[in-house]
Design a protein around this motif. Structure first.
Motif, PDB file in Angstrom:
ATOM      1  N   LEU A  67      -5.340  55.190  15.885  1.00 23.82           N
ATOM      2  CA  LEU A  67      -6.808  55.056  15.853  1.00 23.82           C
ATOM      3  C   LEU A  67      -7.449  56.420  16.066  1.00 23.82           C
ATOM      4  CD1 LEU A  67      -7.925  51.943  17.958  1.00 23.82           C
ATOM      5  CD2 LEU A  67      -8.399  52.395  15.566  1.00 23.82           C
ATOM      6  N   LEU A  68      -6.940  57.153  17.071  1.00 24.34           N
ATOM      7  CA  LEU A  68      -7.478  58.482  17.386  1.00 24.34           C
ATOM      8  C   LEU A  68      -7.251  59.470  16.253  1.00 24.34           C
ATOM      9  CD1 LEU A  68      -6.478  58.915  21.137  1.00 24.34           C
ATOM     10  CD2 LEU A  68      -8.789  59.048  20.239  1.00 24.34           C
TER      11      LEU A  68
ATOM     12  N   LYS B  46     -15.335  53.220   8.981  1.00 24.74           N
ATOM     13  CA  LYS B  46     -16.523  54.066   9.118  1.00 24.74           C
ATOM     14  C   LYS B  46     -16.932  54.153  10.597  1.00 24.74           C
ATOM     15  CE  LYS B  46     -20.518  52.649   7.467  1.00 24.74           C
ATOM     16  NZ  LYS B  46     -21.376  52.017   6.439  1.00 24.74           N
ATOM     17  N   LEU B  47     -16.881  53.006  11.280  1.00 23.53           N
ATOM     18  CA  LEU B  47     -17.274  52.968  12.702  1.00 23.53           C
ATOM     19  C   LEU B  47     -16.355  53.818  13.571  1.00 23.53           C
ATOM     20  CD1 LEU B  47     -18.031  49.131  13.143  1.00 23.53           C
ATOM     21  CD2 LEU B  47     -19.716  50.984  13.184  1.00 23.53           C
ATOM     22  N   VAL B  48     -15.058  53.834  13.222  1.00 24.56           N
ATOM     23  CA  VAL B  48     -14.101  54.546  14.067  1.00 24.56           C
ATOM     24  C   VAL B  48     -14.313  56.063  14.004  1.00 24.56           C
ATOM     25  CG1 VAL B  48     -12.073  54.991  12.585  1.00 24.56           C
ATOM     26  CG2 VAL B  48     -11.729  54.199  14.911  1.00 24.56           C
ATOM     27  N   LEU B  49     -15.017  56.522  12.964  1.00 27.59           N
ATOM     28  CA  LEU B  49     -15.276  57.958  12.822  1.00 27.59           C
ATOM     29  C   LEU B  49     -16.503  58.426  13.610  1.00 27.59           C
ATOM     30  CD1 LEU B  49     -14.650  58.368   8.987  1.00 27.59           C
ATOM     31  CD2 LEU B  49     -13.169  59.165  10.843  1.00 27.59           C
ATOM     32  N   SER B  50     -17.285  57.478  14.133  1.00 30.22           N
ATOM     33  CA  SER B  50     -18.513  57.871  14.842  1.00 30.22           C
ATOM     34  C   SER B  50     -18.158  58.608  16.128  1.00 30.22           C
ATOM     35  CB  SER B  50     -19.349  56.640  15.175  1.00 30.22           C
ATOM     36  OG  SER B  50     -18.680  55.856  16.140  1.00 30.22           O
ATOM     37  N   ASN B  51     -19.066  59.481  16.561  1.00 34.85           N
ATOM     38  CA  ASN B  51     -18.842  60.227  17.801  1.00 34.85           C
ATOM     39  C   ASN B  51     -18.707  59.279  18.984  1.00 34.85           C
ATOM     40  OD1 ASN B  51     -18.843  62.716  16.601  1.00 34.85           O
ATOM     41  ND2 ASN B  51     -21.066  62.974  16.777  1.00 34.85           N
ATOM     42  N   PHE B  52     -19.502  58.222  18.930  1.00 34.21           N
ATOM     43  CA  PHE B  52     -19.471  57.214  19.995  1.00 34.21           C
ATOM     44  C   PHE B  52     -18.042  56.711  20.195  1.00 34.21           C
ATOM     45  CE2 PHE B  52     -19.704  53.212  22.078  1.00 34.21           C
ATOM     46  CZ  PHE B  52     -20.878  53.193  22.817  1.00 34.21           C
ATOM     47  N   THR B  53     -17.409  56.345  19.081  1.00 31.28           N
ATOM     48  CA  THR B  53     -16.061  55.782  19.145  1.00 31.28           C
ATOM     49  C   THR B  53     -15.030  56.825  19.556  1.00 31.28           C
ATOM     50  OG1 THR B  53     -16.643  54.156  17.494  1.00 31.28           O
ATOM     51  CG2 THR B  53     -14.308  54.522  17.830  1.00 31.28           C
TER      52      THR B  53
ATOM     53  N   ASN C  20     -11.179  58.484  23.576  1.00 30.09           N
ATOM     54  CA  ASN C  20     -10.590  59.522  24.420  1.00 30.09           C
ATOM     55  C   ASN C  20     -10.682  59.171  25.904  1.00 30.09           C
ATOM     56  OD1 ASN C  20      -9.430  61.558  22.723  1.00 30.09           O
ATOM     57  ND2 ASN C  20     -11.495  62.008  22.003  1.00 30.09           N
ATOM     58  N   LYS C  21     -11.834  58.602  26.300  1.00 30.01           N
ATOM     59  CA  LYS C  21     -12.018  58.153  27.677  1.00 30.01           C
ATOM     60  C   LYS C  21     -11.017  57.056  28.023  1.00 30.01           C
ATOM     61  CE  LYS C  21     -16.739  58.539  28.524  1.00 30.01           C
ATOM     62  NZ  LYS C  21     -17.968  57.825  28.237  1.00 30.01           N
ATOM     63  N   PHE C  22     -10.899  56.121  27.088  1.00 27.55           N
ATOM     64  CA  PHE C  22     -10.021  54.961  27.236  1.00 27.55           C
ATOM     65  C   PHE C  22      -8.580  55.415  27.424  1.00 27.55           C
ATOM     66  CE2 PHE C  22      -8.938  50.522  26.057  1.00 27.55           C
ATOM     67  CZ  PHE C  22     -10.064  49.888  26.569  1.00 27.55           C
TER      68      PHE C  22
END
Length: 255
Positions: free
Chosen positions: A74-75, A239-246, A251-253
């Motif tokens: 995912l990362l 597309k969602l996985v590329l957002s900065n939010f994700t 990374n936090k997770f």
């Protein structure tokens, strides 16, 4: 038997008319893209194997059933195409389970997250243990359970899907999952579960394979459009996985 292989492992054992497919990965039995592809091929092959009537889908060990998609992969998603391809992995597995000519019985022995829930929902009948709590954690990492939603909703309905998905950090018990229709039977010990599952799968495998296939088609009625739908959903998730939010959330997770 655990596996150290970073792409995971997949074994099939045939006993009488029952094929048991076991997947495994050292990271909570999560799925890499390669493992998802291997599972699709295996299901397609078994679908056309006249010697078997029933497939049991299980995972390695006694802990988690399935941790969903591989965190590392995912990362690593860096563009839209990679995202679409990665999330299409689960789409293809669910579609392979849906169109498989054999009845698929799931064995869910422990916690199940995200894509793993999609797998459980795409089984035709599910034996679970008391330890099999479920969670749809996607929103908490900036994506949504778009690809697996049709399979989960088909089993538990929109209201339960809303409840599960909008509280992404909350575990629901195996008994909640049974009450909503995701699990068929829940057992307090794995020994009891395996004994009953074995008995059930053997009994089921003695029925007319043509009748089972015709009946499975009825149970999956009005899902033919999933071939396109789930892949479209995979594009949106990519597309969602590329957002900065994700990216930040992942990374936090991971830490």
């Amino acid at each position: 038997m655990g596996t150290d292989r970073e792409n995971g492992s997949l074994y099939t054992k045939i006993d009488g008319k029952v094929a048991t497919v076991e997947f495994g990965h050292p990271a909570g039995n999560s799925f890499t893209a390669e493992l998802l592809n291997r599972l699709v091929k295996e299901l397609d092959q078994l679908s056309n194997n006249d010697a078997i009537t029933v497939i049991v889908l299980k995972s390695e060990g006694e802990r988690a059933f399935c941790g969903g998609a591989s965190f590392d992969e995912l990362l690593a998603v860096s563009n839209l195409e990679e995202g679409k391809v990665f999330f299409s992995g689960f789409a293809h597995v669910i579609n392979a389970m849906r169109t498989c000519k054999k009845v698929i019985v799931g064995r869910v022995q422990g916690k199940t997250v995200g894509g793993g829930l999609g797998l459980a929902a795409a089984c035709d009948y599910v034996y679970a243990s008391e330890a099999a709590a479920i969670r749809l954690s996607e929103l908490s990492i900036g994506i949504a359970p778009l690809v697996i939603a049709p399979a989960v909703e088909r089993k538990i309905g929109t209201a339960a899907l809303s409840e599960l998905s909008l509280a992404p950090t909350e575990w629901k018990s195996a008994y909640w999952a049974q009450e909503k229709g995701l699990f068929s039977k829940v057992f307090d010990s794995l020994k009891e579960l395996d004994k009953e599952l074995d008995f059930f799968a053997n009994k089921l495998s003695g029925y007319n394979p043509e009748a089972l296939y015709e009946w499975k088609k009825v149970l999956w009625n009005q899902t033919d459009h999933w071939d396109e739908l789930l892949v479209e959903r995979a594009s949106i998730t990519g597309k969602l996985v590329l957002s900065n939010f994700t990216k930040e959330a992942l990374n936090k997770f991971k830490k």
